[in-house]
Design a protein around this motif. Structure first.
Motif, short mmCIF file in Angstrom:
data_model
loop_
_atom_site.label_atom_id
_atom_site.label_comp_id
_atom_site.label_asym_id
_atom_site.label_seq_id
_atom_site.Cartn_x
_atom_site.Cartn_y
_atom_site.Cartn_z
N ASP A 1 0.84 -1.20 0.00
CA ASP A 1 0.00 0.00 0.00
C ASP A 1 0.87 1.25 0.00
OD1 ASP A 1 -2.25 -1.55 0.02
OD2 ASP A 1 -2.70 -1.28 2.16
N PHE A 2 1.99 1.20 0.71
CA PHE A 2 2.89 2.35 0.76
C PHE A 2 3.40 2.67 -0.64
CE2 PHE A 2 6.82 4.61 1.11
CZ PHE A 2 6.74 5.38 2.27
N LYS A 3 3.89 1.67 -1.35
CA LYS A 3 4.45 1.91 -2.68
C LYS A 3 3.37 2.31 -3.69
CE LYS A 3 8.57 -0.91 -1.96
NZ LYS A 3 9.35 -2.10 -2.37
N LYS A 4 2.16 1.76 -3.54
CA LYS A 4 1.05 2.19 -4.39
C LYS A 4 0.79 3.69 -4.19
CE LYS A 4 -1.60 -2.15 -4.57
NZ LYS A 4 -2.79 -2.84 -4.01
N ALA A 5 0.82 4.11 -2.92
CA ALA A 5 0.58 5.52 -2.62
C ALA A 5 1.69 6.40 -3.19
CB ALA A 5 0.48 5.72 -1.10
N MET A 6 2.92 5.90 -3.20
CA MET A 6 4.02 6.66 -3.82
C MET A 6 3.75 6.86 -5.31
SD MET A 6 6.38 7.58 -1.59
CE MET A 6 7.89 7.85 -2.53
N LEU A 7 3.28 5.80 -5.97
CA LEU A 7 3.01 5.89 -7.41
C LEU A 7 1.85 6.84 -7.72
CD1 LEU A 7 3.40 2.13 -8.42
CD2 LEU A 7 4.95 4.00 -9.00
N GLU A 8 1.00 7.10 -6.73
CA GLU A 8 -0.15 7.98 -6.93
C GLU A 8 0.17 9.46 -6.67
OE1 GLU A 8 -3.05 6.33 -4.29
OE2 GLU A 8 -3.23 4.46 -5.43
N LEU A 9 1.40 9.75 -6.26
CA LEU A 9 1.76 11.15 -5.98
C LEU A 9 1.63 12.01 -7.24
CD1 LEU A 9 4.94 10.70 -3.75
CD2 LEU A 9 2.80 11.79 -3.03
N LYS A 10 1.08 13.19 -7.06
CA LYS A 10 0.97 14.18 -8.13
C LYS A 10 1.79 15.41 -7.74
CE LYS A 10 -2.21 11.62 -10.13
NZ LYS A 10 -1.85 10.78 -11.29
N GLN A 11 2.24 16.14 -8.75
CA GLN A 11 3.06 17.33 -8.51
C GLN A 11 2.38 18.26 -7.50
OE1 GLN A 11 3.91 19.74 -11.96
NE2 GLN A 11 5.79 20.53 -11.08
N GLY A 12 3.14 18.69 -6.49
CA GLY A 12 2.61 19.59 -5.47
C GLY A 12 2.13 18.89 -4.22
N MET A 13 1.90 17.57 -4.29
CA MET A 13 1.53 16.81 -3.10
C MET A 13 2.77 16.63 -2.22
SD MET A 13 -1.01 14.02 -4.94
CE MET A 13 -1.46 13.13 -3.47
N THR A 14 2.56 16.22 -0.97
CA THR A 14 3.68 16.11 -0.04
C THR A 14 3.75 14.74 0.61
OG1 THR A 14 2.39 16.95 1.84
CG2 THR A 14 3.57 18.58 0.49
N ILE A 15 4.97 14.41 1.09
CA ILE A 15 5.15 13.29 2.01
C ILE A 15 5.90 13.81 3.22
CG2 ILE A 15 5.19 11.55 0.17
CD1 ILE A 15 8.23 11.28 0.68
N GLY A 16 5.78 13.11 4.35
CA GLY A 16 6.50 13.51 5.55
C GLY A 16 7.90 12.91 5.57
N MET A 17 8.80 13.60 6.25
CA MET A 17 10.16 13.09 6.42
C MET A 17 10.64 13.37 7.84
SD MET A 17 13.77 14.20 4.58
CE MET A 17 15.32 13.62 5.31
N SER A 18 11.26 12.36 8.46
CA SER A 18 11.99 12.53 9.71
C SER A 18 13.44 12.15 9.45
CB SER A 18 11.43 11.64 10.82
OG SER A 18 10.11 12.00 11.13
N GLY A 19 14.36 12.84 10.09
CA GLY A 19 15.77 12.54 9.88
C GLY A 19 16.50 13.74 9.33
N PRO A 20 17.70 13.52 8.78
CA PRO A 20 18.31 12.26 8.34
C PRO A 20 18.87 11.43 9.49
CG PRO A 20 19.82 14.06 7.99
CD PRO A 20 18.56 14.68 8.50
N LEU A 21 19.11 10.15 9.19
CA LEU A 21 19.53 9.19 10.20
C LEU A 21 20.68 8.33 9.69
CD1 LEU A 21 15.93 7.88 11.00
CD2 LEU A 21 17.16 9.58 12.34
N GLY A 22 21.40 7.75 10.64
CA GLY A 22 22.35 6.69 10.29
C GLY A 22 23.79 7.12 10.18
N SER A 23 24.68 6.12 10.36
CA SER A 23 26.13 6.35 10.28
C SER A 23 26.73 5.69 9.05
CB SER A 23 26.79 5.79 11.55
OG SER A 23 26.54 4.40 11.67
N PHE A 24 25.89 5.40 8.04
CA PHE A 24 26.37 4.75 6.83
C PHE A 24 26.98 5.82 5.92
CE2 PHE A 24 26.06 2.48 2.75
CZ PHE A 24 26.52 1.24 3.11
N LYS A 25 28.23 6.17 6.23
CA LYS A 25 28.91 7.22 5.48
C LYS A 25 30.41 6.97 5.55
CE LYS A 25 28.25 10.37 9.43
NZ LYS A 25 27.30 9.64 10.25
N LEU A 26 31.15 7.67 4.70
CA LEU A 26 32.58 7.43 4.58
C LEU A 26 33.35 7.99 5.77
CD1 LEU A 26 33.53 8.22 0.87
CD2 LEU A 26 32.95 6.02 1.88
N ASN A 27 34.45 7.29 6.09
CA ASN A 27 35.49 7.83 6.96
C ASN A 27 36.69 8.08 6.05
OD1 ASN A 27 37.73 8.19 8.60
ND2 ASN A 27 37.07 6.71 10.13
#
Length: 233
Positions: free
Chosen positions: A86-112
């Motif tokens: 259902d999540f991915k179906k909803a992503m495919l239904e996005l139209k220009q100007g609509m929004t999604i929520g975001m929390s973060g950024p997160l994680g330590s997956f980055k270069l040293n």
């Protein structure tokens, strides 16, 4: 320290405005959102993204940000098969100007930057490495430590291949469609760098677990291995 940073970042919530989406391959889509001026992240990090335009089961999912911090948009690159959630179906239904929520950024997956680096991608796991390589293109690899990208895809679809091949960095990129050949290259690089190197693995969980075990059998310490496991693929 990273744990507490992530705990704080989870409470940084914002809405991203949708611009467009397009296909990268038969079953992979990139979704493009406006980047607010105060939004930044380290290349390789992920966010928690939430569907807000309709009610869906499990409306919040983690996704790696496939665009680099230096790019002026937020990109999510997602594999979507013929029977999407259902999540991915909803992503495919996005139209220009609509929004999604975001929390973060997160994680330590980055270069040293202090160590030689081996990046190991499996399929859709190339997304954090696209961000990392794009950022290196902008900033340069100032200390000139070697970076190798090993990209395994049994289907030979190799997302972002044109971009990767055109990159103007000194990163060595090798493509594989066989796990045996990938293991041979891992053997060569882990013997060369041993525990002076850092090893970043991204892809489906089964692949990440398998490569982690393989590196540890090659006497690579757990602390030198970073993992970004993709669930649901």
């Amino acid at each position: 320290m990273s744990f507490f940073q992530d705990m704080i970042a989870v409470f940084k919530k914002r809405e991203l405005v949708f611009i467009e989406s397009y296909k990268e391959s038969e079953d992979v889509y990139t979704f493009v959102f406006e980047k607010e001026k105060d939004l930044t992240w380290k290349a390789g990090q992920h966010g928690l993204f939430s569907i807000t335009h309709k009610k869906v089961k499990n409306p919040t999912k983690p996704f790696t940000i496939s665009s680099a911090p230096s790019e002026n948009v937020v990109k999510l690159t997602i594999k979507i098969n013929d029977n999407p959630s259902d999540f991915k179906k909803a992503m495919l239904e996005l139209k220009q100007g609509m929004t999604i929520g975001m929390s973060g950024p997160l994680g330590s997956f980055k270069l040293n930057d202090d160590h030689p680096t081996v990046l190991i991608a499996g399929g859709i796991g190339i997304t954090p490495f696209r961000s990392i390589i794009k950022q290196i293109e902008v900033e340069g690899n100032g200390n000139k430590k070697p970076i190798h990208l090993l990209y395994m895809d049994s289907e030979k679809s190799y997302l972002f291949k044109d971009e990767l091949d055109a990159n103007n960095t000194s990163i060595s990129i090798t493509y594989f469609d066989s796990r045996d050949k990938l293991h041979q290259e891992i053997d060569a690089l882990s013997n060369l760098y041993q525990n002076n190197g850092q090893y970043l693995i991204a892809g489906p969980k089964s692949m990440v677990d398998s490569i982690t075990s393989y590196l540890q059998k090659n006497s690579i310490s757990k602390k030198n291995i970073k993992k970004d496991a993709f669930y649901g693929y």
